[in-house]
Design an enzyme around this catalytic site. Structure first.
Site, PDB file in Angstrom:
ATOM      1  N   VAL A 102       0.765  -1.293   0.048  1.00 28.27           N
ATOM      2  CA  VAL A 102      -0.067   0.043  -0.151  1.00 28.27           C
ATOM      3  C   VAL A 102       0.732   1.320  -0.135  1.00 28.27           C
ATOM      4  O   VAL A 102       0.343   2.490  -0.082  1.00 28.27           O
ATOM      5  CB  VAL A 102      -1.040  -0.041   1.047  1.00 28.27           C
ATOM      6  CG1 VAL A 102      -2.078  -1.129   1.114  1.00 28.27           C
ATOM      7  CG2 VAL A 102      -0.115  -0.066   2.692  1.00 28.27           C
ATOM      8  N   ASP A 103       2.111   0.955   0.035  1.00 30.77           N
ATOM      9  CA  ASP A 103       2.968   2.358  -0.054  1.00 30.77           C
ATOM     10  C   ASP A 103       3.187   2.773  -1.413  1.00 30.77           C
ATOM     11  O   ASP A 103       2.755   2.024  -2.514  1.00 30.77           O
ATOM     12  CB  ASP A 103       4.312   1.708   0.664  1.00 30.77           C
ATOM     13  CG  ASP A 103       5.294   0.861  -0.279  1.00 30.77           C
ATOM     14  OD1 ASP A 103       5.683  -0.363   0.389  1.00 30.77           O
ATOM     15  OD2 ASP A 103       5.457   0.838  -1.456  1.00 30.77           O
ATOM     16  N   HIS A 118      -4.211  -4.077  -3.198  1.00 28.84           N
ATOM     17  CA  HIS A 118      -4.948  -4.195  -1.777  1.00 28.84           C
ATOM     18  C   HIS A 118      -5.129  -2.601  -1.670  1.00 28.84           C
ATOM     19  O   HIS A 118      -5.125  -2.227  -0.357  1.00 28.84           O
ATOM     20  CB  HIS A 118      -3.989  -4.788  -0.913  1.00 28.84           C
ATOM     21  CG  HIS A 118      -3.851  -6.237  -0.809  1.00 28.84           C
ATOM     22  ND1 HIS A 118      -2.717  -7.133  -0.392  1.00 28.84           N
ATOM     23  CD2 HIS A 118      -4.742  -7.109  -1.264  1.00 28.84           C
ATOM     24  CE1 HIS A 118      -3.076  -8.294  -0.672  1.00 28.84           C
ATOM     25  NE2 HIS A 118      -4.230  -8.426  -1.417  1.00 28.84           N
ATOM     26  N   CYS A 126     -14.350   8.738   1.003  1.00 28.09           N
ATOM     27  CA  CYS A 126     -15.463   8.864   2.161  1.00 28.09           C
ATOM     28  C   CYS A 126     -15.524   7.544   2.777  1.00 28.09           C
ATOM     29  O   CYS A 126     -16.290   6.799   2.059  1.00 28.09           O
ATOM     30  CB  CYS A 126     -16.548   9.760   1.811  1.00 28.09           C
ATOM     31  SG  CYS A 126     -17.935   9.535   3.190  1.00 28.09           S
ATOM     32  N   CYS A 129     -20.215   7.634   1.688  1.00 28.28           N
ATOM     33  CA  CYS A 129     -20.470   7.874   0.207  1.00 28.28           C
ATOM     34  C   CYS A 129     -19.184   7.623  -0.627  1.00 28.28           C
ATOM     35  O   CYS A 129     -19.804   7.674  -1.994  1.00 28.28           O
ATOM     36  CB  CYS A 129     -20.937   9.343   0.152  1.00 28.28           C
ATOM     37  SG  CYS A 129     -19.607  10.673  -0.275  1.00 28.28           S
ATOM     38  N   THR A 193       6.813 -11.888  -1.621  1.00 22.41           N
ATOM     39  CA  THR A 193       5.476 -12.261  -1.006  1.00 22.41           C
ATOM     40  C   THR A 193       5.535 -13.623  -0.257  1.00 22.41           C
ATOM     41  O   THR A 193       6.231 -14.622  -0.741  1.00 22.41           O
ATOM     42  CB  THR A 193       4.438 -12.052  -2.015  1.00 22.41           C
ATOM     43  OG1 THR A 193       3.142 -12.306  -1.356  1.00 22.41           O
ATOM     44  CG2 THR A 193       4.516 -12.704  -3.335  1.00 22.41           C
ATOM     45  N   SER A 194       4.596 -13.805   0.762  1.00 16.45           N
ATOM     46  CA  SER A 194       4.724 -15.203   1.148  1.00 16.45           C
ATOM     47  C   SER A 194       3.553 -15.915   0.472  1.00 16.45           C
ATOM     48  O   SER A 194       3.623 -17.143   0.651  1.00 16.45           O
ATOM     49  CB  SER A 194       4.257 -15.063   2.888  1.00 16.45           C
ATOM     50  OG  SER A 194       3.019 -14.276   2.927  1.00 16.45           O
ATOM     51  N   ASN A 218      13.481 -14.410  -3.330  1.00 11.39           N
ATOM     52  CA  ASN A 218      12.680 -14.307  -1.869  1.00 11.39           C
ATOM     53  C   ASN A 218      13.962 -14.862  -0.934  1.00 11.39           C
ATOM     54  O   ASN A 218      14.419 -15.795  -1.547  1.00 11.39           O
ATOM     55  CB  ASN A 218      11.506 -15.141  -1.718  1.00 11.39           C
ATOM     56  CG  ASN A 218      10.726 -14.744  -0.389  1.00 11.39           C
ATOM     57  OD1 ASN A 218      11.472 -14.586   0.592  1.00 11.39           O
ATOM     58  ND2 ASN A 218       9.471 -14.654  -0.221  1.00 11.39           N
ATOM     59  N   ALA A 236      15.310  -8.494  -2.436  1.00 10.74           N
ATOM     60  CA  ALA A 236      15.040  -7.790  -3.785  1.00 10.74           C
ATOM     61  C   ALA A 236      16.095  -6.758  -4.110  1.00 10.74           C
ATOM     62  O   ALA A 236      16.456  -6.713  -5.276  1.00 10.74           O
ATOM     63  CB  ALA A 236      13.681  -6.748  -3.442  1.00 10.74           C
TER      64      ALA A 236
HETATM   65  P1  OAD Z   1       4.211 -10.803   4.304  1.00 10.27           P
HETATM   66  O1  OAD Z   1       4.802 -10.288   5.328  1.00 10.27           O
HETATM   67  O2  OAD Z   1       3.119 -11.988   4.145  1.00 10.27           O
HETATM   68  O3  OAD Z   1       5.578 -11.733   3.220  1.00 10.27           O
HETATM   69  C1  OAD Z   1       6.717 -10.962   3.200  1.00 10.27           C
HETATM   70  C2  OAD Z   1       7.704 -11.764   2.143  1.00 10.27           C
HETATM   71  O4  OAD Z   1       8.629 -11.148   1.918  1.00 10.27           O
HETATM   72  C3  OAD Z   1       8.202 -13.046   3.050  1.00 10.27           C
HETATM   73  O5  OAD Z   1       7.895 -14.460   2.257  1.00 10.27           O
HETATM   74  C4  OAD Z   1       9.698 -12.807   3.163  1.00 10.27           C
HETATM   75  O6  OAD Z   1      10.484 -14.083   3.200  1.00 10.27           O
HETATM   76  C5  OAD Z   1      10.032 -11.932   2.049  1.00 10.27           C
HETATM   77  N1  OAD Z   1      11.011 -11.100   2.309  1.00 10.27           N
HETATM   78  C6  OAD Z   1      11.586 -10.609   3.451  1.00 10.27           C
HETATM   79  N2  OAD Z   1      12.463  -9.616   3.213  1.00 10.27           N
HETATM   80  C7  OAD Z   1      12.818  -9.475   1.984  1.00 10.27           C
HETATM   81  C8  OAD Z   1      13.497  -8.971   1.220  1.00 10.27           C
HETATM   82  N3  OAD Z   1      14.699  -7.973   1.502  1.00 10.27           N
HETATM   83  N4  OAD Z   1      13.586  -9.260  -0.315  1.00 10.27           N
HETATM   84  C9  OAD Z   1      12.616  -9.941  -0.868  1.00 10.27           C
HETATM   85  N5  OAD Z   1      11.798 -10.808  -0.074  1.00 10.27           N
HETATM   86  C10 OAD Z   1      11.844 -10.376   1.319  1.00 10.27           C
HETATM   87  O7  OAD Z   1       3.900  -9.817   3.204  1.00 10.27           O
HETATM   88  P2  OAD Z   1       2.856 -10.193   2.025  1.00 10.27           P
HETATM   89  O8  OAD Z   1       2.987 -11.597   1.184  1.00 10.27           O
HETATM   90  O9  OAD Z   1       2.998  -9.011   1.005  1.00 10.27           O
HETATM   91  O10 OAD Z   1      -2.551  -7.116   3.110  1.00 10.27           O
HETATM   92  O11 OAD Z   1       1.495 -10.039   2.589  1.00 10.27           O
HETATM   93  C11 OAD Z   1       0.466 -10.009   1.809  1.00 10.27           C
HETATM   94  C12 OAD Z   1      -0.741  -9.145   2.382  1.00 10.27           C
HETATM   95  O12 OAD Z   1      -0.849  -9.582   3.741  1.00 10.27           O
HETATM   96  C13 OAD Z   1      -0.156  -7.746   2.535  1.00 10.27           C
HETATM   97  O13 OAD Z   1      -0.635  -6.937   1.269  1.00 10.27           O
HETATM   98  C14 OAD Z   1      -1.398  -7.195   3.784  1.00 10.27           C
HETATM   99  C15 OAD Z   1      -1.232  -8.380   4.662  1.00 10.27           C
HETATM  100  O14 OAD Z   1      -2.727  -8.688   4.951  1.00 10.27           O
HETATM  101  C16 OAD Z   1      -3.358  -5.939   3.218  1.00 10.27           C
HETATM  102  O15 OAD Z   1      -2.696  -4.785   3.776  1.00 10.27           O
HETATM  103  C17 OAD Z   1      -4.668  -5.815   2.636  1.00 10.27           C
END
Ligand code: OAD
Length: 252
Positions: A102-103, A118, A126, A129, A193-194, A218, A236
């Site tokens: 979201v950044d 997301h 709002c 509305c 992403t996890s 990752n 990354a």
């Molecule tokens: P997570 O915190 O679930 O996963 C972060 C992933 O990044 C993990 O697999 C880490 O191993 C990996 N990681 C950590 N440091 C890293 C680096 N320097 N380079 C590359 N990878 C690295 O975050 P998301 O998968 O993004 O939703 O979570 C998905 C959603 O869960 C988010 O968008 C959020 C949350 O609910 C909302 O806010 C709606």
């Protein structure tokens, strides 16, 4: 260099690369991930309970202050080498950036983001509305525990962040654009992403189903790793600049 020769050729030849990013993409910029342990004033609140419509309806000033703090943190950090590498890649390839974050660090690095699946911390609307709120966000230097949200000029309702809260549906166009790009690219990257949260975690399969290679970047294994064409173990900011050099055909 951790990319098999066949994938290096696919990377050099790729005309359209889709990139799905998650919180790990911003980790090296210093952005605490969503589930980081909350510090100080916020330690007593569970983020999973604050990021909901119910929480905002019940305690708008508490939830608004929490998001102001996140916005303040993001304003204080910079895009990292990984964000900058993706922006550079887009100068010589078609790149569709799909982010769960979201950044606004991809944008500040120079990327055109196809889809914030997301939502975005800096999109406001709002609560009642849904009218968009375009005013300049005021972030006080020292954010108290509660800050009254601004009021909608159209209906007087509270202004809320444009983030997808738990239990809310994803923005339809953003997600459809993400599916279309994943299904039409000729190479996909999945960075930081996890793969836990759905339906975002299903996007790589729209590529895999068509035989499109998917490379995961990752430092740790994720829910997706077993299904990926290749896992490039690393962060990354380490891997993406190297990947861009390979995409230019620069070996070594
Ligand atoms: P997570 O915190 O679930 O996963 C972060 C992933 O990044 C993990 O697999 C880490 O191993 C990996 N990681 C950590 N440091 C890293 C680096 N320097 N380079 C590359 N990878 C690295 O975050 P998301 O998968 O993004 O939703 O979570 C998905 C959603 O869960 C988010 O968008 C959020 C949350 O609910 C909302 O806010 C709606």
């Amino acid at each position: 260099m951790s990319l098999p020769v066949e994938l290096r050729h696919r990377l050099v030849e790729a005309r359209h690369i889709a990139v799905l990013t998650g919180a790990g993409m911003s980790a090296e910029s210093g952005v605490p991930t969503f589930r980081d342990v909350q510090d100080g004033l916020w330690a007593k609140y569970d983020p999973m309970t604050l990021a909901t419509e119910e929480a905002f309806a019940e305690e708008p000033s508490l939830v608004w202050a929490w998001y102001l703090r996140r916005a303040q943190m993001i304003r204080l950090v910079e895009p990292n080498a990984g964000h900058l590498a993706l922006a550079e890649l887009a100068t010589f390839k078609k790149v569709s950036v799909i982010t769960q974050n979201v950044d606004d660090l991809h944008e500040r690095a120079g990327s055109d983001v196809l889809s914030h699946v997301h939502g975005g911390l800096f999109d406001y609307r709002c609560f009642d509305c849904a009218a968009p709120w375009q005013a300049e966000l005021e972030i006080p230097g020292d954010i108290p525990e509660r800050v009254e949200p601004p009021k909608c000029t159209a209906c007087g309702g509270w202004i809320r962040p444009g983030i997808v809260w738990f239990g809310e549906v994803l923005p339809q166009k953003a997600f459809q654009d993400a599916v279309d790009a994943s299904a039409s690219c000729d190479l996909m990257l999945v960075v930081g992403t996890s793969g836990i949260v759905q339906p975002a975690g299903s996007l790589p399969f729209a590529a895999l189903e068509r035989g499109t290679p998917v490379i995961e970047i990752n430092p740790e294994e994720s829910r997706l790793t077993d299904y990926m064409t290749h896992w490039w173990q690393g962060t990354a900011a380490e891997v993406l600049p190297e990947l861009v050099r390979l995409a230019r055909g620069q070996v070594g």
